[in-house]
Design an enzyme around this catalytic site. Structure first.
Site, PDB file in Angstrom:
ATOM      1  N   LYS A   1     111.041  24.739  18.167  1.00 49.20           N
ATOM      2  CA  LYS A   1     111.814  23.494  18.158  1.00 49.20           C
ATOM      3  C   LYS A   1     110.964  22.401  17.495  1.00 49.20           C
ATOM      4  CE  LYS A   1     114.470  20.489  21.323  1.00 49.20           C
ATOM      5  NZ  LYS A   1     114.827  20.220  22.735  1.00 49.20           N
TER       6      LYS A   1
ATOM      7  N   SER B   1     119.764  19.813  23.569  1.00 45.05           N
ATOM      8  CA  SER B   1     119.175  19.385  22.322  1.00 45.05           C
ATOM      9  C   SER B   1     118.456  20.498  21.566  1.00 45.05           C
ATOM     10  CB  SER B   1     118.173  18.260  22.599  1.00 45.05           C
ATOM     11  OG  SER B   1     117.113  18.733  23.401  1.00 45.05           O
TER      12      SER B   1
ATOM     13  N   SER C   1     118.790  20.975  28.172  1.00 46.53           N
ATOM     14  CA  SER C   1     118.705  21.152  26.722  1.00 46.53           C
ATOM     15  C   SER C   1     118.341  22.553  26.257  1.00 46.53           C
ATOM     16  CB  SER C   1     117.697  20.170  26.124  1.00 46.53           C
ATOM     17  OG  SER C   1     118.259  18.886  26.046  1.00 46.53           O
TER      18      SER C   1
END
Lengths: 472, 474
Positions: free
Chosen positions: A61, A136, A160
């Site tokens: 990420k 996210s 997330s």
């Protein structure tokens, strides 16, 4: 794609995954930065092939600092930021033999649940590109679900990891707060942020956890608790296991197909010897979850991101003086959604507002965690549908609006962040060819039980290693 | 109208640690700009603070030296504001739970002892240093993150002299405790002074002004004295004192307006989520207390009570910790306390000042000086010879070797001296007559001749004694 699909030919694995991620970009838009893997391949080839992640390609990420590799957290203000250091968990992955392949798209600075608010644009759901991936950690979830990498790092501040895992049909886990170091992770809200990961099966999740977990002196909130060998101790025997079904969530879900899928799973678990009972928590209390979360998260976020001022790194907008440089850089550098959060966070920290907002939210958080922990005093695990719907279309996504229908069902997983308890989502079936998932949460540092129950469920669902791109 | 002055002081003091408050970056002074920084000191995204144990220990020492109540539960808070010298956009400090509170120290002003109460001591991190030129501003992050304690007094001081005595006492104490090097001129100890005046007898405070960054003790006093007269003049002219921040201008010896204070800034303090509260181990705190370095007051008492030094000598010694440390080493090897103090305070300091040397360079081996002092007392060398020996001792030489090399050994054999005395008396009939006639001066001349004859090596005391005996016989 699972770890066992990656044979000992490092170059072959990595080059295949590299090719597949490139190919997937048009469909998913999940990648912010592709990393040329050549150097890492050569490094890994010199290493011991018995390393737990030997030659395994991973997606990272884009809020994990990667030394020398652009790290944007999907924010314009960090578009040119190249870190001078590696996040602890990135270091650990490399030491375990992994190869970092891509940096993945996310909601800007982790703020969001849709992945619609990324500087590189929205991420598409691998099962239906007209739908969202969730966020996210949407880029990471989408790539693993597509089957182009076996695992990906994510972070989870509200849900997330666990919400996009549900929308994309993969295993998404965030262990106990303090289990994995947060050092080098661009924060959202420090007291709620967790590092975790996506895999296509529970076994791989167990291995990932072992690699990532452990005390790090650079993170004072990381735990000294010893790290067991989760993978070798995986045990799907459920005899005597007590599981609570969070009725507040289940009773509100309107899509009968999702409820039926859940109930079928409950019956299967009972057949395996588990004791599954419905538990109802104080509904009014659970309705505070979202506002309490938003107040705490935004307050911490607005302080955490005060370092993004365009002065020492990142995108600088010029101005007549220092104050102007900061104002211009921050105004242009952040999306309006993020700026709104800073305003809200700042507002709740004003000295005249702290008592009725920030401190009150902290107190209610304590009450929520106490109530949740009482349930876990009685049960080994709390279980509910990870989302009340399949992945929505962008225009239908509620994000963090106060949805009357699903105020609790859309936000209950934040209990795992407020309490810090380990929590995992895994796929349980499909509705309209889109994945649905079930969320499990266990006691602090009881990741083994969490993985064991998940393993049993995975055996029942038969969805281990299921990916949108199919087996390759 | 008579006014009473009310003064409170905030002191920022850099702790003497190897690394920074919340990072492993090296603490430094005078290094190349931006050479002592890591990702944490620069506030790079994703960094987290770690906690410097030694800094906590030094803060505890400061609390112990100032009789503060210690909070064993260590907690930190964020102070939020944007400024280019603050890389994270917030400072980690202890707003809600200072490590020490409700302390006091004692100061001496005009032979009176006065207690000054401390409101709190808290730990925090320093900011970066800025340099402004006409075309640009430059930032040196070496200082960013350096451990600090802030010591906040109660408004207990009533004059510039008291304020100066307070700063001096704290400075000396913190230096003795090894907490800080307390170099005001280098900024490792910085002083902000709050001054107000009120009509004598009034029990409400007047409006205060804050004078920032005073860099010497004498400036503390000068700034306050000026500020008090400025405020008096305002009030006597029917004007009011505005709440403002001022600075002391060295050139004009006045205070100059920096900015008006309009409402206080909201720093939006909240608990630092990345540092869990740390419960300090009681045994650790106790061991720090037990091993607390000797305080200047304790040392002074030892000098006067045990070593029999005068108050003046004791005060002079402790005023310079390095000198006093050196003296303590010397008297480990000699019990001639008074003589040792003279040699340290007068002769040694003279050499240091003249040659511009410091104790850090190992000026001389304390044991050597002690040995030399013992030799004087035993009569092995004369005081005059000692001065010559000392010149070599401060070059690192052993006094015994010096005496041997220079053939300086004092003549202390009575028979040898008697021979010299006889020789001198035989050739000085007139002096003997003078002595018999009561001219004591004659003796001096005779001793002089004996010394000359012995090339300065005769023990003067012994020579004098034998001379008197022989004179009486003639």
């Amino acid at each position: 794609m699972r770890f066992s699909d990656c044979k000992n030919d490092v170059r072959k694995n990595v080059e295949l995954c590299d090719k597949l991620t490139h190919l997937s970009q048009e469909k998913l838009n999940a990648v912010v930065t592709f990393i040329d893997p050549e150097e890492q391949i050569q490094e890994v080839e010199k290493k011991d092939s018995s390393l737990p992640l030997y030659g395994i390609p991973v997606a990272i990420k884009d809020n994990f600092n990667t030394k020398g590799i652009r790290t944007t957290a999907s924010s314009r203000i960090l578009d040119n930021y190249i870190p001078i250091y590696d996040a602890t968990v990135v270091k650990k992955l490399k030491e375990a033999g992994a190869v970092c392949l891509v940096k993945t798209s996310m909601d800007e600075l982790g703020m969001g649940g849709t992945n619609l608010n990324a500087y590189t644009g929205k991420v598409n759901n691998p099962y239906d590109v007209t739908r969202i991936s969730g966020g996210s950690s949407g880029g990471s979830a989408a790539l693993v679900a597509e089957g182009v990498v076996p695992c990906a790092l994510g972070t989870d501040t509200g849900d997330s990891i666990r919400k996009p895992a549900s929308y994309c049909g993969v295993v998404g886990m965030k262990p106990t707060y303090g289990r994995i170091s947060r050092y080098g992770v661009i924060p959202y809200a420090s007291s709620l942020d967790h590092v975790g990961f996506f895999t296509t099966c529970v076994e791989d999740a167990a291995r990932m956890l072992k690699v990532c977990a452990g005390r790090d002196d650079h993170d004072l909130t990381s735990s000294y608790e010893p790290v067991p060998d989760y993978e070798s101790q995986l045990n799907s025997d459920l005899h005597g296991k007590k599981i609570a079904v969070l009725e507040n969530v289940m009773s509100s879900i309107q899509d009968q197909r999702i409820v039926d899928n859940f109930n079928e799973m409950v019956e299967k678990l009972k057949k395996r010897g588990a004791i599954v009972e419905k538990v109802t928590m104080d509904e009014a209390l659970l309705q505070t979850l979202l506002p309490v979360y938003l107040i705490i998260a935004n307050a911490e976020a607005c302080a955490n991101h005060s370092n993004l001022d365009g002065v020492r790194f990142g995108m600088r907008e010029e101005g007549e003086n220092l104050e102007e440089i900061m104002i211009h850089s921050r105004t242009k550098g952040f999306s309006s959604a993020v700026r709104k959060r800073f305003v809200l966070g700042s507002y709740s920290l004003f000295v005249e507002n702290q008592d009725k907002l920030f401190r009150k939210a902290q107190k209610v958080r304590r009450v929520l965690v106490d109530a949740f922990s009482k349930v876990l005093d009685e049960y080994d695990c709390v279980m509910a549908s990870a989302a009340p719907t399949i992945a929505p279309h962008p225009e239908d996504s509620v994000g963090e609006k106060m949805s009357d229908t699903y105020l609790v069902a859309e936000n209950f997983m934040v209990l795992g962040n407020m309490s810090g308890y380990p929590s995992l989502t895994l796929p349980s079936g499909f509705v309209e060819n889109c994945p649905i998932g079930i969320n499990l949460t266990c006691k602090a540092f009881d990741e083994q039980t969490l993985l064991n129950i998940a393993k049993a469920m995975e055996e029942e669902s038969g969805l281990a290693n299921k990916t949108a791109g199919g087996a390759r | 109208m008579n006014f009473e002055t009310v003064i409170g002081i905030e002191i920022h003091c850099e702790l003497k640690t190897h690394t920074k408050m919340f990072s492993a970056g090296p603490s430094s002074f005078g290094e190349k700009p931006n050479s002592c920084v890591n990702e944490i000191d620069l506030g790079m995204p994703g960094c987290l603070p770690s906690l410097n144990r030694h800094a906590v220990e030094l803060a505890l020492r400061a609390c112990m030296g100032t009789h503060c109540e210690i909070d064993p539960l260590l907690k930190f808070d964020r102070k939020n504001y944007y400024y280019s010298d603050l890389p994270k956009g917030f400072q980690i400090t202890q707003q809600f739970h200072p490590i020490g509170k409700n302390g006091y120290i004692e100061i001496q002003v005009e032979n009176e002892t006065k207690k000054i109460r401390l409101n709190r001591i808290h730990m925090e991190e320093d900011t970066a240093k800025q340099f402004h030129t006409s075309t640009c501003s430059m930032i040196d992050f070496n200082r960013a993150g350096t451990p600090l304690i802030e010591i906040v007094s109660e408004p207990d001081m009533r004059s510039g002299a008291e304020a100066a005595a307070y700063v001096e006492e704290l400075k000396n104490m913190l230096f003795y405790l090894g907490v800080s090097d307390c170099k005001m001129e280098e900024g490792s100890m910085r002083c902000d002074v709050n001054v107000s005046i009120r009509p004598e007898g009034s029990d409400t405070f007047g409006t205060k002004t804050e004078i920032k960054n005073l860099n010497s003790i004498s400036n503390v006093q000068k700034a306050i004295d000026y500020e008090v007269s400025r405020q008096k003049e305002l009030l006597l002219n029917g004007q009011s004192v505005d709440q403002e921040t001022r600075r002391f201008d060295e050139a004009t010896k006045t205070t100059v307006l920096m900015r008006k204070k309009e409402g206080s800034v909201d720093y939006k303090f909240f608990p630092e989520p990345n540092i869990f509260p740390v419960l300090l181990d009681r045994a650790w705190i106790d061991s720090i207390q037990k091993n607390l370095p000797e305080l200047p007051a304790q040392r002074k008492e030892k000098y006067m009570e045990q070593y029999g030094l005068s108050e003046y000598d004791a005060s002079t010694l402790i005023a310079n910790k390095e000198l006093s440390d050196f003296y303590d080493e010397v008297v480990k090897h000699t019990s001639e306390y008074k003589l040792a103090s003279n040699w340290c305070m007068v002769e040694l300091m003279a050499v240091l000042n003249k040659e511009n040397r410091s104790f850090e360079e190992n000026v001389c081996v304390p044991e050597h000086l002690a040995e030399m002092i013992n030799m004087i007392v035993k009569g092995e060398i004369s005081s005059k010879q000692a001065k010559t020996v000392f010149e070599e001792v401060v070059k690192g030489k052993d006094p015994k070797k010096v005496v041997e090399e220079k053939g300086m050994k004092q003549l202390s054999d009575p028979n040898e001296i008697l021979k010299l005395v006889t020789q001198v008396l035989d050739s000085n009939e007139q002096a003997i007559v003078d002595f018999k006639n009561g001219k004591d001066r004659a003796v001096g001349a005779l001793v002089g001749q004996i010394m000359k004859l012995s090339k300065g090596q005769a023990n003067p005391k012994l020579a004098n004694q034998i001379l008197m005996e022989e004179l009486k016989k003639r």
